[in-house]
Design an enzyme around this catalytic site. Sequence first.
Site, PDB file in Angstrom:
ATOM      1  CD  GLU A  12      -2.714   2.490  -3.678  1.00 47.26           C
ATOM      2  OE1 GLU A  12      -3.255   3.618  -3.638  1.00 47.26           O
ATOM      3  OE2 GLU A  12      -3.064   1.540  -2.954  1.00 47.26           O
ATOM      4  CG  HIS A  13      -0.409   6.062  -0.599  1.00 43.21           C
ATOM      5  ND1 HIS A  13      -0.980   7.179  -0.033  1.00 43.21           N
ATOM      6  CD2 HIS A  13      -1.344   5.074  -0.480  1.00 43.21           C
ATOM      7  CE1 HIS A  13      -2.185   6.895   0.420  1.00 43.21           C
ATOM      8  NE2 HIS A  13      -2.429   5.613   0.160  1.00 43.21           N
ATOM      9  CG  HIS A  21      -1.787   1.180   1.343  1.00 46.47           C
ATOM     10  ND1 HIS A  21      -1.603   2.121   2.332  1.00 46.47           N
ATOM     11  CD2 HIS A  21      -2.839   1.614   0.605  1.00 46.47           C
ATOM     12  CE1 HIS A  21      -2.494   3.078   2.196  1.00 46.47           C
ATOM     13  NE2 HIS A  21      -3.255   2.791   1.163  1.00 46.47           N
TER      14      HIS A  21
END
Length: 410
Positions: free
Chosen positions: A50-51, A47
């Site tokens: 992804e950011h 995650h």
Amino acid sequence: MVARLSTLANGLRVATDEIPHVQSCAIGMWVGTGSMYEKAEVNGISHVLEHMAFKGTQTRNAQEIAEVIESVGGYLNAYTSREMTAYHARVLKEDAALAADVLADILQNSLFDPIEFAREQEVIIQEIGQTLDTPDDIIFDYFQDMCYPNQPIGRPILGTEELVRSFTPDLVKNHMRQNYSLENIVFAASGNIKHEEMIALAEAKLTQFTSKVAPEEVTPTFEGSVRIFEKDLEQAHIVFGFEGVPYHHPDYYVSSVYSTLLGGGMSSRLFQEIREKRGLVYTIYSFPTSYLNAGQFSVYAATSENQVKDLLPAMYEELRKVPKTLTMEEVNRAKAQLKAGLMMGAESTMARCEQAARQTLIHGHPIPLTEISKLVENVTFENVIQFSESLLTRKSSLVGHGPIQELVGY
């Protein structure tokens, strides 16, 4: 049109679902990695990656990444799940090459600047805090942990504040190198774009992935347990469920039909009995969740503190009644709901793009809508009866969150 799939010489798969009569296209890259493939010490790193993909490349800063798509009226976003990570855009048909260029840029040329990294760590920690403050969100993380304790699939996709703060740019870059291989990516599009055009874009834009490493196969073990999280809230939130079925199980579509008639709409048994007749809840629904090697079948409901003692027995009773009182009319109605949902979803370019990509990662190829509809239609009355009976014999989990004293020792 039927979605087309090509595998390029470098291993990249390109899936296209052409819709000639629309003026836009959805385009994206789906990567077959997510929180399920993370070790405990790096839970949440997919995650974070992804950011960070949106935080600047060699040619664009974070603001320019957002502006270049929105300046043509487009939309750019991403998400991380337990099994995959997606980066996608929706633009007018003439801007497909631009969208492909931006997506290729953020996945191949991200800088992982330490200043941007530290700033984004704080943003993600805010996201974690928001989730913890949202009871009808965090309860599903609690439930996942109860189903699969001490396993990657049971850990939160976002990770924890402590872990997120421990990550470094180099650690995240290394995670990307180990998991973002061309063989593990599906480059997909749907809308007014031709398959040959997508192949040309892939060959022109996606040239810098070199890793051949794919995530190791994970086989979770559903253990099941009960846990109560007491908190001063207006409502008590409850999720209970059973071990379900993975994607490739013969009962995959049976579970969807059963879930629809049990708790999938206003005509469903749970809605009619628990909300309409008894007035115990505002929200109640059931849902199947499948993975490559695991699955759950769950029911969610929220109620006031003084009705907790009545809610859970009522929900369990509805499950017990199904094998004895199910009607063909219910099964047919559920199948009609599912097939109509498939057809209506097919009117969205983004939904069709995502479906083509996900199916390629899961099954190795896109599945035609007519085939899925036939698989739903082939579910029989007897299939649903057998599934509803077998569910009650499986391992189960129960999680309560809020003012739920009445659940203690249930």
